[in-house]
Design an enzyme around this catalytic site. Structure first.
Site, short mmCIF file in Angstrom:
data_model
loop_
_atom_site.label_atom_id
_atom_site.label_comp_id
_atom_site.label_asym_id
_atom_site.label_seq_id
_atom_site.Cartn_x
_atom_site.Cartn_y
_atom_site.Cartn_z
N THR A 1 0.84 -1.20 0.00
CA THR A 1 0.00 0.00 0.00
C THR A 1 0.88 1.26 0.00
OG1 THR A 1 -0.20 0.19 2.42
CG2 THR A 1 -1.78 -1.24 1.27
N GLY A 2 0.36 2.30 -0.61
CA GLY A 2 1.12 3.54 -0.69
C GLY A 2 2.43 3.37 -1.43
N SER A 3 2.40 2.62 -2.54
CA SER A 3 3.65 2.29 -3.25
C SER A 3 3.83 3.08 -4.54
CB SER A 3 3.72 0.79 -3.54
OG SER A 3 2.54 0.30 -4.15
N GLY B 1 8.14 7.06 -2.83
CA GLY B 1 8.83 6.91 -1.55
C GLY B 1 9.21 5.49 -1.19
N GLY C 1 7.36 3.00 -0.16
CA GLY C 1 6.51 1.98 -0.76
C GLY C 1 6.95 1.60 -2.15
N TYR D 1 1.28 11.16 15.62
CA TYR D 1 1.98 10.24 14.71
C TYR D 1 2.69 9.15 15.51
CZ TYR D 1 5.37 8.64 11.22
OH TYR D 1 6.14 7.87 10.37
#
Length: 265
Positions: free
Chosen positions: A13-15, A18, A20, A153
């Protein structure tokens, strides 16, 4: 070393950028079929093209993991996967206790924690039935050693680490492992640009080579003396995703250069 990932299918996910992206590209280089995920189709397609140009294979799925409906759509589009890398998330380094409302805490928890939970609920039962799988949360060193800043966070990453440990207990003796990786700082193209500007403003140097050691000593010292590169974090993820790491579960692997929250003397 052969990580024995050929023939495995992984959702990262989120690839679309950055860390990912680095994880996705390394998985593909090791022979896994990779599902590249993001919210921007063009960016995700660019990552897939890079994977294919290097001889790898994969597909693209687009969706918002911050909602039950979006996560269900992503899971359905991804299909059965052997490896789930829950990397999607965000941080706000300039935020502190004084300017965070309860809604800000809820928002970051939804994205950084509940997005992982949603995909685990959809995809891990299939891993359990097939008798093999890997679930990896991307957390953060601040989830282990919080600072005064960005407390929401830090808390969300502590939850990610706890989630990984609890899931390992749930999946005992199934052939499915659950772990987390906790990076410190990660030097991406965007972070290098932003940190170079900060370093120049603080008088830490003019080039990145000059700025990096001074920035670390002032803000986040570690024993290595530099910020981790994406491929170093991604390599740790790949090891945990591989059959070679079958005896590792319920752990949070720190890949932070030996980060310590004490200014250098």
């Amino acid at each position: 070393m052969d990580l024995q990932l050929a023939g495995k299918k992984a959702l990262v996910t989120g690839s679309s950028a950055g860390l990912g992206e680095s994880v996705a590209r390394l998985l593909a280089a090791e022979g896994a079929s990779v599902v590249v995920h993001g919210r921007d189709r063009d960016k995700a397609e660019q990552v897939l093209k890079a994977i294919e140009a290097d001889g790898g294979q994969g597909t693209v799925v687009v969706g918002d993991l911050g909602t039950d409906e979006g996560a269900a759509q992503v899971a359905t589009a991804a299909g059965e996967v052997d490896i789930l890398v829950n990397n999607a998330g965000y941080f706000e380094p300039a935020r502190g206790w004084g300017d965070l409302a309860a809604s800000d805490w809820a928002d970051i928890y939804n994205v950084n924690v509940l997005s992982s939970v949603r995909l685990i609920q959809h995809l891990v039962p299939g891993m359990r039935e097939r008798g093999w799988g890997r679930v990896i949360q991307i957390g953060s060193a601040v989830g282990i050693m919080p600072q005064a800043g960005q407390p929401h966070y830090a808390a969300s990453n502590a939850a990610r680490h706890a989630l990984a440990s609890s899931l390992a207990r749930e999946l005992k003796e199934t052939g499915v492992t659950s772990n987390a990786v906790a990076p410190g700082g990660i030097l991406t193209e965007v972070s290098e640009r932003n940190l170079t500007a900060l370093g120049q403003a603080q008088g830490w140097g003019t080039t990145w080579a000059e700025i990096e050691p001074n920035l670390l000593r002032a803000l986040a010292p570690n024993d290595v003396g530099r910020i981790s590169r994406p491929h170093e974090i991604a390599s740790a993820v790949l090891y945990l995703a591989s059959p070679l790491a079958g005896s590792i579960t319920g752990t949070t692997m720190q890949v932070d250069g030996g980060w310590y929250d004490v200014p250098a003397a």
